[in-house]
Design an enzyme around this catalytic site. Structure first.
Site, PDB file in Angstrom:
ATOM      1  N   GLU A 174       0.818  -1.222   0.000  1.00 49.24           N
ATOM      2  CA  GLU A 174       0.000   0.000   0.000  1.00 49.24           C
ATOM      3  C   GLU A 174       0.855   1.278   0.000  1.00 49.24           C
ATOM      4  OE1 GLU A 174      -2.775   0.456   3.272  1.00 49.24           O
ATOM      5  OE2 GLU A 174      -3.651   2.250   2.401  1.00 49.24           O
ATOM      6  N   LYS A 216      -2.443  -1.888  -3.277  1.00 47.67           N
ATOM      7  CA  LYS A 216      -3.494  -1.026  -2.702  1.00 47.67           C
ATOM      8  C   LYS A 216      -3.060   0.435  -2.858  1.00 47.67           C
ATOM      9  CE  LYS A 216      -6.036  -0.151   1.582  1.00 47.67           C
ATOM     10  NZ  LYS A 216      -6.767  -0.766   2.674  1.00 47.67           N
TER      11      LYS A 216
HETATM   12  P1  13P Z   1      -9.320   4.279   3.957  1.00 51.86           P
HETATM   13  O1  13P Z   1     -10.142   3.554   2.939  1.00 51.86           O
HETATM   14  O2  13P Z   1     -10.101   4.919   5.048  1.00 51.86           O
HETATM   15  O3  13P Z   1      -8.308   5.190   3.307  1.00 51.86           O
HETATM   16  O4  13P Z   1      -8.477   3.162   4.704  1.00 51.86           O
HETATM   17  C1  13P Z   1      -7.867   2.182   3.972  1.00 51.86           C
HETATM   18  C2  13P Z   1      -6.638   1.741   4.635  1.00 51.86           C
HETATM   19  O5  13P Z   1      -6.495   0.579   4.925  1.00 51.86           O
HETATM   20  C3  13P Z   1      -5.601   2.730   4.932  1.00 51.86           C
HETATM   21  O6  13P Z   1      -4.406   2.075   5.273  1.00 51.86           O
END
Ligand code: 13P
Length: 336
Positions: A174, A216
């Site tokens: 991510e 992500k």
């Molecule tokens: P949000 O969808 O609220 O951005 O959170 C996703 C997430 O896992 C952030 O690390």
């Protein structure tokens, strides 16, 4: 199941991931905002309410948990990972230890948590986790992100991903370019491209198997202080182009973060991306706030009223399930 198969199951058609992995600090902020005390019991109550909603398993392939929740038992004594598995939902775990100021560029952030990770992963696997998450964050400004932030965060993401695959789990990678700032969409496109390019460079060096990860990323958006409205068709075109140009084809799919978009915006943008998707990638959601915001408000009205909280959550999960196959439209919001 091997990691490639787990990744595909996380990306199963019409399903997405619930990010319920807020650290105790973040969860406390969320609960305080709706005037509920942040006790261990209350944190479990809210999360268990979502995990046991009747339709959750139809739309949710996996749940990212926080360390505390992975070790908790539901009100009837079932360990939370087992409660999820029984509904065909894969338990996942956030393994990063949050962010610290980056030495050399102290206004930027570096994600920590590599020390002792191999040992923690072994325990998480034994507790039932089959995938993990590590979030790196990048700010946009006239000076940022610096090369130091881009390279050091990518390096950590790659070391994390290699360790997770060694432990037979799927790493969610991510890299989040934040929407804060007054930049336009083009700037977000350029920064996200550089960030993704370096991430995949480092993943390749670390010999991470790309078929066994889930990416992500953020969507390509105008900065939240820019005053420019995000047109869904533009967001979709730019996001798709950015990912096609910077993500190797071996990656099976992408599960977006919502990053501060409203619930309906996050749904609509995902839907538009799927409507024009001409790539090999599967595009779905891995939302935290965009799946939980309304449900949290409802829960705060009466934390015993599971049924109505679940109705609100089920609707959001269903809307995003439609968006994950490009079948959502505004009229569905009203009908549901
Ligand atoms: P949000 O969808 O609220 O951005 O959170 C996703 C997430 O896992 C952030 O690390």
């Amino acid at each position: 199941m091997n990691i490639d198969q787990i990744a595909l199951q996380m990306l199963a058609s019409g399903k997405g991931i619930l990010a319920a992995d807020e650290s105790t600090g973040t969860m406390t902020k969320r609960l305080t905002a709706v005037k509920v005390p942040s006790t261990e019991e209350n944190r479990l109550n809210f999360r268990e309410t979502l995990f046991t909603s009747k339709t959750a398993s139809s739309y949710i392939s996996g749940v990212i948990l926080y360390d505390e929740t992975l070790r908790q038992k539901s009100s009837n004594g079932t360990p939370i990972p087992e409660l999820l598995r029984k509904q065909n939902i894969i338990p996942g775990i956030k393994v990063d230890a949050g962010t610290k100021s980056l030495a050399g560029s102290p206004d930027e952030l570096i994600t920590e948590g590599l020390n002792g990770l191999r040992e923690r992963l072994k325990e998480y696997y034994e507790l039932g986790a089959r995938f993990t998450k590590w979030r790196a964050v990048y700010k946009i400004s006239s000076k940022f992100p610096s090369n130091a932030a881009i390279i050091s965060n990518a390096h950590s993401l790659a070391r994390y991903a290699a360790l997770v695959q060694e432990a037979n789990m799927v790493p969610i990678v991510e890299p989040e370019v934040l929407m804060d700032g007054n930049h336009d969409m083009q700037k977000c496109y350029e920064v996200t491209s550089s960030v993704l390019y370096e991430c995949f460079n480092q993943l390749k060096i670390a010999k991470v198997r790309l078929e066994g990860i889930v990416l992500k990323p953020n969507m390509i958006l105008n900065g939240s202080d820019s005053g420019i409205k995000n047109e869904a068709a533009m967001v979709a075109a730019k996001t798709l182009a950015c990912l096609k140009n910077n993500v190797p084809e071996e990656v099976p799919g992408v599960a977006f973060l919502s990053g501060g978009q409203s619930e309906v915006e996050a749904t609509q943008n995902l839907n538009e991306i799927n409507k024009i998707n001409d790539s090999k990638f599967i595009f779905t959601f891995s939302y935290g706030r965009a799946l939980q915001q309304s449900a949290l408000k409802k829960w705060a009205e009466n934390i015993q009223d599971k049924e109505n909280v679940q109705k609100v959550f089920d609707k959001r999960a269903f809307m995003n399930s439609l968006a994950a196959t490009g079948k959502w439209d505004k009229s569905k919001e009203i009908a549901a």
